[in-house]
Design a protein around this motif. Sequence first.
Motif, mmCIF file in Angstrom:
data_model
loop_
_atom_site.group_PDB
_atom_site.id
_atom_site.type_symbol
_atom_site.label_atom_id
_atom_site.label_comp_id
_atom_site.label_asym_id
_atom_site.label_seq_id
_atom_site.Cartn_x
_atom_site.Cartn_y
_atom_site.Cartn_z
ATOM 1 N N GLY A 1 0.864 -1.300 -0.180
ATOM 2 C CA GLY A 1 0.527 0.296 -0.416
ATOM 3 C C GLY A 1 0.219 1.753 0.202
ATOM 4 N N GLY A 2 1.977 1.265 0.713
ATOM 5 C CA GLY A 2 2.848 2.147 1.068
ATOM 6 C C GLY A 2 3.710 2.315 -0.832
ATOM 7 N N GLY A 3 4.016 1.532 -1.019
ATOM 8 C CA GLY A 3 4.592 1.470 -2.171
ATOM 9 C C GLY A 3 3.484 2.166 -3.728
ATOM 10 N N PHE A 4 2.666 1.599 -3.665
ATOM 11 C CA PHE A 4 1.360 2.059 -4.337
ATOM 12 C C PHE A 4 0.866 3.874 -4.383
ATOM 13 C CE2 PHE A 4 -3.318 3.712 -5.567
ATOM 14 C CZ PHE A 4 -3.064 3.037 -6.873
ATOM 15 N N SER A 5 1.067 4.139 -3.434
ATOM 16 C CA SER A 5 0.397 5.369 -2.486
ATOM 17 C C SER A 5 1.925 6.444 -3.081
ATOM 18 C CB SER A 5 -0.017 5.881 -1.070
ATOM 19 O OG SER A 5 -0.728 4.893 -1.125
ATOM 20 N N THR A 6 3.307 5.795 -2.607
ATOM 21 C CA THR A 6 3.792 7.117 -3.058
ATOM 22 C C THR A 6 4.083 6.769 -4.630
ATOM 23 O OG1 THR A 6 5.321 5.416 -1.202
ATOM 24 C CG2 THR A 6 6.732 6.612 -2.963
ATOM 25 N N ILE A 7 3.979 6.055 -5.190
ATOM 26 C CA ILE A 7 4.235 6.225 -6.615
ATOM 27 C C ILE A 7 2.803 7.346 -7.296
ATOM 28 C CG2 ILE A 7 3.478 4.974 -9.650
ATOM 29 C CD1 ILE A 7 4.755 2.743 -7.867
ATOM 30 N N THR B 1 10.709 9.224 -12.466
ATOM 31 C CA THR B 1 9.684 9.903 -10.914
ATOM 32 C C THR B 1 9.597 7.989 -10.506
ATOM 33 O OG1 THR B 1 8.970 11.619 -11.657
ATOM 34 C CG2 THR B 1 7.878 10.830 -9.852
ATOM 35 N N ILE B 2 8.892 7.530 -11.241
ATOM 36 C CA ILE B 2 8.506 6.495 -11.020
ATOM 37 C C ILE B 2 8.825 5.318 -10.840
ATOM 38 C CG2 ILE B 2 7.019 4.362 -12.850
ATOM 39 C CD1 ILE B 2 5.087 6.293 -14.429
ATOM 40 N N CYS B 3 10.199 5.261 -11.418
ATOM 41 C CA CYS B 3 11.384 4.616 -11.842
ATOM 42 C C CYS B 3 12.232 4.757 -10.281
ATOM 43 C CB CYS B 3 13.053 5.126 -12.446
ATOM 44 S SG CYS B 3 11.922 4.212 -13.664
ATOM 45 N N MET B 4 12.080 6.218 -9.861
ATOM 46 C CA MET B 4 12.564 6.553 -8.205
ATOM 47 C C MET B 4 11.118 6.226 -7.056
ATOM 48 S SD MET B 4 14.461 10.573 -9.128
ATOM 49 C CE MET B 4 12.474 11.328 -9.586
ATOM 50 N N ALA B 5 10.101 6.708 -7.515
ATOM 51 C CA ALA B 5 8.977 6.087 -6.642
ATOM 52 C C ALA B 5 8.998 3.989 -6.608
ATOM 53 C CB ALA B 5 8.094 6.484 -7.256
#
Length: 285
Positions: free
Chosen positions: A99-105, A183-187
């Motif tokens: 959930g944290g990963g999806f929210s971060t992206i 941005t997606i790669c860094m996130a």
Amino acid sequence: RLISFSLYCGGIVGFVVSLVKKHYLKQFTLFGWTHVTLLFLITSSHLMIRNVFDGVIWVILPCAMIICNDMMAYVFGFFFGRTPLIKLSPKKTWEGFLGGGFSTIVFSLLLGHCLIQFDSMVCPIEYDELGNTLNTNCSRHPVFQPVQFRLPFAEFLMEDSSTLLGFEALLSSIPWYQFHWHTICMASFASIVAPFGGFFASGFKRAFKIKDFSNTIPGHGGVMDRFDCQIIMGIFVYVYFHTFIMVTSPHHLLRQVYSLRPSDQLKFYEALTEGLAKRGIVPAV
């Protein structure tokens, strides 16, 4: 650099002079831990400072990614967490991790889109010789210029699919920048790999029998607990930028030329003019 190296050499000399026969093992163990600490903290901090001069966005956005991932992982884990993630941090769960990963992206795409609207965020910090000041005015890097959105591998998909074409047309109406892919790669890195910097800090705290670095945020630790993943993130952003994005800036080369003696600057000018003339870029003098 010479001062720093001299101080380091002084430390080596002082360490050798202070060696005691009965405590060799303990002293060399502490010596090793000191260098490990320098490697993790000082190197990361140094590269983050280098990132600032490539554009403030390369520091603000990664820091925001780490904070968002840490807080949203806590939120998702608190409400939906059922499956333990790692024994080092018993309260960390797979639900919070995902959930944290999806929210971060999602958060990073929105924040990144807002930040790239400002030249002060995306332009490298340059020194103005004439005005004797620092400025952030530049010709934007291609990744910060709007482009038409294209679905990856769209040419390999069915061209007669009206749904696909309509979806792509809808996305094309949204302002898009190549920076969003970065941005997606860094996130993704901030969501998958950087949390292990937090696990490292958790192990460090367990070793000293403390739960959090502070209690500023009730139930969520202190301010430093939001930045423990930066140990890895700052280094990654530096390597990523210099691998996939960095281009040689004319202003950066000019700074190096201006640092030469006037006679050497004239030689450089003559050599550059002669080389351009031979390649037919400028008329021969």
